[in-house]
Scaffold this motif. Structure first.
Motif, PDB file in Angstrom:
ATOM      1  N   SER A 106       0.840  -1.194   0.000  1.00 38.59           N
ATOM      2  CA  SER A 106       0.000   0.000   0.000  1.00 38.59           C
ATOM      3  C   SER A 106       0.878   1.248   0.000  1.00 38.59           C
ATOM      4  O   SER A 106       1.884   1.318   0.688  1.00 38.59           O
ATOM      5  CB  SER A 106      -0.923  -0.002   1.228  1.00 38.59           C
ATOM      6  OG  SER A 106      -0.164  -0.033   2.417  1.00 38.59           O
ATOM      7  N   VAL A 107       0.494   2.232  -0.801  1.00 40.35           N
ATOM      8  CA  VAL A 107       1.253   3.471  -0.932  1.00 40.35           C
ATOM      9  C   VAL A 107       0.743   4.477   0.100  1.00 40.35           C
ATOM     10  O   VAL A 107      -0.459   4.740   0.156  1.00 40.35           O
ATOM     11  CB  VAL A 107       1.121   4.060  -2.354  1.00 40.35           C
ATOM     12  CG1 VAL A 107       1.893   5.366  -2.453  1.00 40.35           C
ATOM     13  CG2 VAL A 107       1.606   3.057  -3.380  1.00 40.35           C
ATOM     14  N   PRO A 108       1.630   5.023   0.943  1.00 34.53           N
ATOM     15  CA  PRO A 108       1.181   5.995   1.947  1.00 34.53           C
ATOM     16  C   PRO A 108       0.512   7.204   1.307  1.00 34.53           C
ATOM     17  O   PRO A 108       1.092   7.875   0.463  1.00 34.53           O
ATOM     18  CB  PRO A 108       2.489   6.393   2.660  1.00 34.53           C
ATOM     19  CG  PRO A 108       3.429   5.263   2.403  1.00 34.53           C
ATOM     20  CD  PRO A 108       3.080   4.758   1.037  1.00 34.53           C
ATOM     21  N   ASP A 109      -0.714   7.446   1.665  1.00 37.07           N
ATOM     22  CA  ASP A 109      -1.469   8.573   1.125  1.00 37.07           C
ATOM     23  C   ASP A 109      -2.388   9.083   2.232  1.00 37.07           C
ATOM     24  O   ASP A 109      -3.259   8.346   2.698  1.00 37.07           O
ATOM     25  CB  ASP A 109      -2.287   8.126  -0.087  1.00 37.07           C
ATOM     26  CG  ASP A 109      -3.009   9.297  -0.760  1.00 37.07           C
ATOM     27  OD1 ASP A 109      -3.176  10.347  -0.119  1.00 37.07           O
ATOM     28  OD2 ASP A 109      -3.426   9.145  -1.919  1.00 37.07           O
ATOM     29  N   PRO A 110      -2.197  10.329   2.678  1.00 29.64           N
ATOM     30  CA  PRO A 110      -3.013  10.840   3.781  1.00 29.64           C
ATOM     31  C   PRO A 110      -4.505  10.915   3.451  1.00 29.64           C
ATOM     32  O   PRO A 110      -5.336  10.968   4.353  1.00 29.64           O
ATOM     33  CB  PRO A 110      -2.434  12.233   4.033  1.00 29.64           C
ATOM     34  CG  PRO A 110      -1.760  12.610   2.756  1.00 29.64           C
ATOM     35  CD  PRO A 110      -1.239  11.332   2.192  1.00 29.64           C
ATOM     36  N   GLY A 111      -4.850  10.892   2.175  1.00 34.92           N
ATOM     37  CA  GLY A 111      -6.254  11.003   1.797  1.00 34.92           C
ATOM     38  C   GLY A 111      -6.935   9.672   1.573  1.00 34.92           C
ATOM     39  O   GLY A 111      -8.157   9.620   1.395  1.00 34.92           O
ATOM     40  N   VAL A 112      -6.175   8.593   1.560  1.00 38.86           N
ATOM     41  CA  VAL A 112      -6.748   7.270   1.297  1.00 38.86           C
ATOM     42  C   VAL A 112      -6.309   6.306   2.392  1.00 38.86           C
ATOM     43  O   VAL A 112      -5.118   6.010   2.519  1.00 38.86           O
ATOM     44  CB  VAL A 112      -6.296   6.724  -0.078  1.00 38.86           C
ATOM     45  CG1 VAL A 112      -6.897   5.342  -0.316  1.00 38.86           C
ATOM     46  CG2 VAL A 112      -6.684   7.676  -1.192  1.00 38.86           C
ATOM     47  N   ARG A 113      -7.265   5.850   3.156  1.00 33.61           N
ATOM     48  CA  ARG A 113      -6.939   4.895   4.217  1.00 33.61           C
ATOM     49  C   ARG A 113      -6.712   3.519   3.597  1.00 33.61           C
ATOM     50  O   ARG A 113      -7.586   3.001   2.890  1.00 33.61           O
ATOM     51  CB  ARG A 113      -8.073   4.829   5.242  1.00 33.61           C
ATOM     52  CG  ARG A 113      -7.757   3.951   6.463  1.00 33.61           C
ATOM     53  CD  ARG A 113      -8.912   4.000   7.463  1.00 33.61           C
ATOM     54  NE  ARG A 113      -9.089   5.334   7.996  1.00 33.61           N
ATOM     55  CZ  ARG A 113      -8.417   5.831   9.035  1.00 33.61           C
ATOM     56  NH1 ARG A 113      -7.518   5.061   9.651  1.00 33.61           N
ATOM     57  NH2 ARG A 113      -8.639   7.050   9.456  1.00 33.61           N
ATOM     58  N   PHE A 147      -2.561   9.195   9.991  1.00 38.34           N
ATOM     59  CA  PHE A 147      -1.429   9.426   9.088  1.00 38.34           C
ATOM     60  C   PHE A 147      -0.538  10.487   9.724  1.00 38.34           C
ATOM     61  O   PHE A 147      -1.024  11.509  10.210  1.00 38.34           O
ATOM     62  CB  PHE A 147      -1.921   9.896   7.722  1.00 38.34           C
ATOM     63  CG  PHE A 147      -0.824   9.963   6.683  1.00 38.34           C
ATOM     64  CD1 PHE A 147      -0.511   8.856   5.927  1.00 38.34           C
ATOM     65  CD2 PHE A 147      -0.112  11.141   6.481  1.00 38.34           C
ATOM     66  CE1 PHE A 147       0.498   8.905   4.973  1.00 38.34           C
ATOM     67  CE2 PHE A 147       0.894  11.202   5.523  1.00 38.34           C
ATOM     68  CZ  PHE A 147       1.196  10.079   4.773  1.00 38.34           C
ATOM     69  N   ASN A 157       8.212  10.200   3.734  1.00 42.50           N
ATOM     70  CA  ASN A 157       6.980  10.524   3.012  1.00 42.50           C
ATOM     71  C   ASN A 157       5.735  10.442   3.895  1.00 42.50           C
ATOM     72  O   ASN A 157       4.633  10.708   3.413  1.00 42.50           O
ATOM     73  CB  ASN A 157       6.812   9.569   1.815  1.00 42.50           C
ATOM     74  CG  ASN A 157       7.945   9.717   0.811  1.00 42.50           C
ATOM     75  OD1 ASN A 157       8.382  10.833   0.512  1.00 42.50           O
ATOM     76  ND2 ASN A 157       8.438   8.593   0.312  1.00 42.50           N
ATOM     77  N   TRP A 160       0.923   5.648   7.606  1.00 44.00           N
ATOM     78  CA  TRP A 160      -0.219   5.337   8.444  1.00 44.00           C
ATOM     79  C   TRP A 160       0.311   4.541   9.632  1.00 44.00           C
ATOM     80  O   TRP A 160       0.984   3.538   9.472  1.00 44.00           O
ATOM     81  CB  TRP A 160      -1.252   4.517   7.671  1.00 44.00           C
ATOM     82  CG  TRP A 160      -2.047   5.338   6.715  1.00 44.00           C
ATOM     83  CD1 TRP A 160      -1.795   5.526   5.391  1.00 44.00           C
ATOM     84  CD2 TRP A 160      -3.219   6.096   7.023  1.00 44.00           C
ATOM     85  NE1 TRP A 160      -2.735   6.357   4.843  1.00 44.00           N
ATOM     86  CE2 TRP A 160      -3.623   6.725   5.822  1.00 44.00           C
ATOM     87  CE3 TRP A 160      -3.964   6.310   8.183  1.00 44.00           C
ATOM     88  CZ2 TRP A 160      -4.744   7.549   5.759  1.00 44.00           C
ATOM     89  CZ3 TRP A 160      -5.080   7.127   8.122  1.00 44.00           C
ATOM     90  CH2 TRP A 160      -5.460   7.735   6.928  1.00 44.00           C
TER      91      TRP A 160
END
Length: 201
Positions: A106-113, A147, A157, A160
């Protein structure tokens, strides 16, 4: 005269029976209250122990070089701390650590859990403890993740954070009332203390 004596003896006997009945009920109530008091004392002790263990787990920088995912060795150290605090061995209680961590890839993305995977460490099972029936599911734990931007030594970067759930169980023999209620509901037969937190990185 004989009739009066007979009535007097009858009333005296009835009073004795009633007095014995009241004494029995009073003793029973006192016993239940003492039993529940000891159970509450034990519950408070387990809550303090669980909070202490969780504090150790959360301090990843202080005790575990900032590693966010505990290892089996880390869990064994936690178990030894529990043994010391409780003054016993893990044969008298059951301890389980569940970790919700972002699934690999999984790619760390503050907008996608992301979806979360599960890691479990536990001591040996003992009679009277059904921890698997008293834990949160992985989706519930993952929903508590946040996050954040960890220190420079970690992922620059952002990430989570994993979520820790630490559960300790003491068999219902601590309370005879709980042990009796366990005949009807196993969850009531033992003390379960659960704590959930994220690590400090």
């Amino acid at each position: 005269m004989a009739m009066l004596i007979k009535n007097f003896r009858s009333e005296k006997g009835s009073a004795a029976v009633e007095f014995a009945f009241y004494i029995f009920i009073f003793t029973l109530i006192c016993g239940v209250l003492m039993d529940m008091t000891f159970s509450l004392i034990k519950k408070s002790e387990l809550e303090r122990v669980n909070n202490s263990l969780m504090s150790v787990l959360r301090e990843r920088n202080a005790f575990y070089d900032g590693r966010s995912i505990p290892s089996a060795l880390d869990f064994n150290q936690i178990k030894e701390v529990a043994n010391t605090l409780l003054g016993t061995t893990d044969k008298s209680y059951q301890l389980e650590l569940r970790i919700a961590l972002p699934a690999s890839g999984s790619v760390p993305d503050p907008g996608v859990r992301p979806s979360f995977a599960e890691a479990i460490f536990n001591t040996q099972k003992i009679n009277g403890c059904e921890i698997d029936m008293n834990v949160s599911n992985i989706t519930q734990l993952g929903s508590l993740s946040v996050f954040g931007q960890p220190p420079a030594s970690a992922d620059p970067n952002g990430m989570w954070y994993p979520v820790y759930e630490l559960t300790i169980c003491m068999p219902g023999a601590v309370s005879y009332f709980n042990q009796f209620m366990g005949i009807f509901n196993k969850k009531l037969a033992s003390l379960y203390i659960k704590n959930v937190a994220i690590p400090r990185l």
